[in-house]
Motif scaffolding. Sequence first.
Motif, PDB file in Angstrom:
ATOM      1  N   CYS A  93       0.803  -1.210   0.000  1.00 34.87           N
ATOM      2  CA  CYS A  93       0.000   0.000   0.000  1.00 34.87           C
ATOM      3  C   CYS A  93       0.845   1.273   0.000  1.00 34.87           C
ATOM      4  O   CYS A  93       0.300   2.346   0.186  1.00 34.87           O
ATOM      5  CB  CYS A  93      -0.922   0.022   1.198  1.00 34.87           C
ATOM      6  SG  CYS A  93      -1.908  -1.454   1.334  1.00 34.87           S
ATOM      7  N   THR A 141      -9.421   4.001  -4.332  1.00 34.18           N
ATOM      8  CA  THR A 141      -8.051   3.709  -3.925  1.00 34.18           C
ATOM      9  C   THR A 141      -7.082   4.467  -4.821  1.00 34.18           C
ATOM     10  O   THR A 141      -6.093   5.020  -4.348  1.00 34.18           O
ATOM     11  CB  THR A 141      -7.785   2.202  -4.018  1.00 34.18           C
ATOM     12  OG1 THR A 141      -8.908   1.510  -3.483  1.00 34.18           O
ATOM     13  CG2 THR A 141      -6.559   1.809  -3.260  1.00 34.18           C
ATOM     14  N   LEU A 173     -14.711  -3.854   1.347  1.00 33.20           N
ATOM     15  CA  LEU A 173     -13.575  -2.919   1.228  1.00 33.20           C
ATOM     16  C   LEU A 173     -14.014  -1.662   0.485  1.00 33.20           C
ATOM     17  O   LEU A 173     -13.732  -0.545   0.897  1.00 33.20           O
ATOM     18  CB  LEU A 173     -12.431  -3.613   0.478  1.00 33.20           C
ATOM     19  CG  LEU A 173     -11.128  -2.841   0.261  1.00 33.20           C
ATOM     20  CD1 LEU A 173      -9.979  -3.823   0.146  1.00 33.20           C
ATOM     21  CD2 LEU A 173     -11.161  -1.982  -0.984  1.00 33.20           C
ATOM     22  N   GLU A 196      -9.344  -0.082   3.195  1.00 26.48           N
ATOM     23  CA  GLU A 196      -8.473  -0.956   2.407  1.00 26.48           C
ATOM     24  C   GLU A 196      -7.509  -1.734   3.294  1.00 26.48           C
ATOM     25  O   GLU A 196      -7.403  -2.959   3.206  1.00 26.48           O
ATOM     26  CB  GLU A 196      -7.653  -0.152   1.394  1.00 26.48           C
ATOM     27  CG  GLU A 196      -8.461   0.508   0.302  1.00 26.48           C
ATOM     28  CD  GLU A 196      -8.738   1.955   0.610  1.00 26.48           C
ATOM     29  OE1 GLU A 196      -8.503   2.365   1.770  1.00 26.48           O
ATOM     30  OE2 GLU A 196      -9.196   2.679  -0.290  1.00 26.48           O
TER      31      GLU A 196
END
Lengths: 340, 398
Positions: free
Chosen positions: A16, A89, B358, B364
């Motif tokens: 990440c 994301t 998620l 996440e």
Amino acid sequence: MKLIKLATVAAVAGVCATTGVQAQTLAQTKEAGHLKCGINTGLVGFAFTDDQGNWQGFDVALCKAVAAAIFGDPGAVEYTSLTGKTRFTALASGEVDLLSRNTTWTLTRDVDLKLTFVGVNYYDGQGFMVPKALGVTSALELDGATVCIQTGTTTELNLADYFRANNMSYEPVPIETNAEAQQKYLADACDVYTTDASGLAATRASFEDPSAHMILPEIISKEPLGPVVRQGDDEWADINRWVLNALLIAEEKGVTKANVKDMASSSDLDPEVARLLGVEGDYGSMLGLPKDWAANVIAAVGNYGEVFDEYLGPDTPIGLERGLNALYTDGGIQYAPPFR
Amino acid sequence: MSVATGAPPPTFRIDMLWRDERYRSGFIQAIAMIILMLGVAWLVNNTIENLSALGKDFDFGFLWQSAQYDINQRLIEYNNQDTNARAALVGILNTLLIAVMGCVSATFLGVVAGVLRLSKNWLIARLMTVYVETFRNVPVLIWILLVAAVVNESLPSPRAFRGVDTGAFVATNRGFYIPAPILDAGGGIVVGIFLASIVALIIVRRWARKRQDATGEQLPLFWIGLGILLVPAVLAYFVLGMPIRLEYPELKGFNFGGGIYMRDSLVALWLALSLYTGAFISEIVRAGILSVSHGQTEAAAALGLRPNRAMRLIILPQALRVIVPPLISQYLNLTKNSSLAIAVGYMDATGTLGGITLNQTGREMECILLLMGFYLIVSLFISTVMNIYNSRVKLVER
């Protein structure tokens, strides 16, 4: 305890690892020389590639507009196609700086996902598409149906709410992209395809025989779709918000792609148009942009109405009416704050 | 440096750390450890910094909030008002289901293909070679998508069955329906008797082996076993008035109802994973059999054992020692490859916890950590079980 927490965090840090991205998005974008824009993986009318392989569409036009405002060049964009699942994301990690991808403005996304919606470029609602051969005329007749949905979207949650509220059962088939959903739907692996009504119209337009399919009259949700940026960089959010507003004001004031050049050099101007095109005052520098940024935007993509007509309007295969998306002066709810 | 001061030599010089054999190994290990720790510290720091830069905290509270989405394949009760934790559990059970189904069928396929590949029949041996090479050399994701596409595109939709007498088995482009057993009153007793028969069978087999060891006499175990297994259960079934019946699938509205529904996604995933992993297992089985020297077969023949008994009593027990360790890796691979399920919309742990949860909660880091933890635990469990089995079949040194 804290140690365990740290250790577990470390375990995925490699996966990440993100770069610190706050508050200097404009400077970073200028330095990179292009805008990093996240768009749909492919949805006719909103984001699609033309015969030269260039991205086009209603959502893509906003990326181009922002690039034109910053660089004066609508081509200075690096596009990243994102699925419903990967979009947030990608935005949070700084892979894209602007997400223009039919994204519904909700409280959770705005607050808990730490995003900022800069406006609404399309007022939409969730609908259902069925083959006419199914003989269904209302969504209330869908008890027991198999429904294809794009996973990671608000439609997934609305669908659950709607069927529960109406005491009906259904079989969800979760799917990643619009293209896969289309394939499953056409193969009859699901009875119904549900997504935003605009998306349904766009998908249907790309079918071999659009007339064999119908969109049911029920619209089961509000889906205000808009461009999104990360929370915390207000300067960057302002730029994107005002690019969208400039497109609306331009339509309201009759500034078009064709006449923007002449207007900018004309002496007899509406005061608001004069401010918009940078003839009067220096509103660009307040935003950290060139003086003529709005003129560049309109010269590059046209005003809001032109963009709508080019990609979604009645003259396109998708053939969407303006409806709610008409200007407030024409009975719609698209309304930009004053440019002053 | 504790290593250096542990046993101070009379004349210690700093360069002895890397020149002297007594210190070198410890010194290098210490340096490597420091570098590793620095790397870990950097990663932890980077993560914490970036999480705070994004304004995100680290919190598992979302697990107890309502999930709000529906899942198609549920092995336990679940609706969209249940928590994210329960949704994750539904996904985890789906993962375990596909892993167990996949491992069983891949082993079966692999053993059959592996033995047949050694067949003296040219055609069969070549066919198996083609199977192994095609499935081994194409990515499993492609196979999963291919099977799903074949099911979706080539089979008829449920609507095509309107007005058709479908019978016990139905194949549609949304999956397959098979009859479901329904237990009426007394049905449980029949099942109980059948389970008791299995226990009895194991006891009788043990006794028969002891008897053979003592007297050298063999019993016709196959027929005795079949009798013990079936006769009591069948008798009970008829005496109790046939309390178990089959429910056939029937077209109801948009889809079939009744029977057991195996979704297209489950079938695609199961078939593709089994065929793919089966190809690897067949190579392992073949290697295991070939590893037993031919002299063993000849010696068995010289002792008067027939070929199939030689295979069962002499070759296979020795081959298993070679087969089991790589087989463990294949089971682990299959379990982990099942996370490709989302490609066909099968709601496994990756699809629920690592997918919709998620995405809808934006957690996440937490979701991925939980997911990693889950796959780690499952893999370690499979390894443990298989290692216990391995220690039972491995060479006992006397």
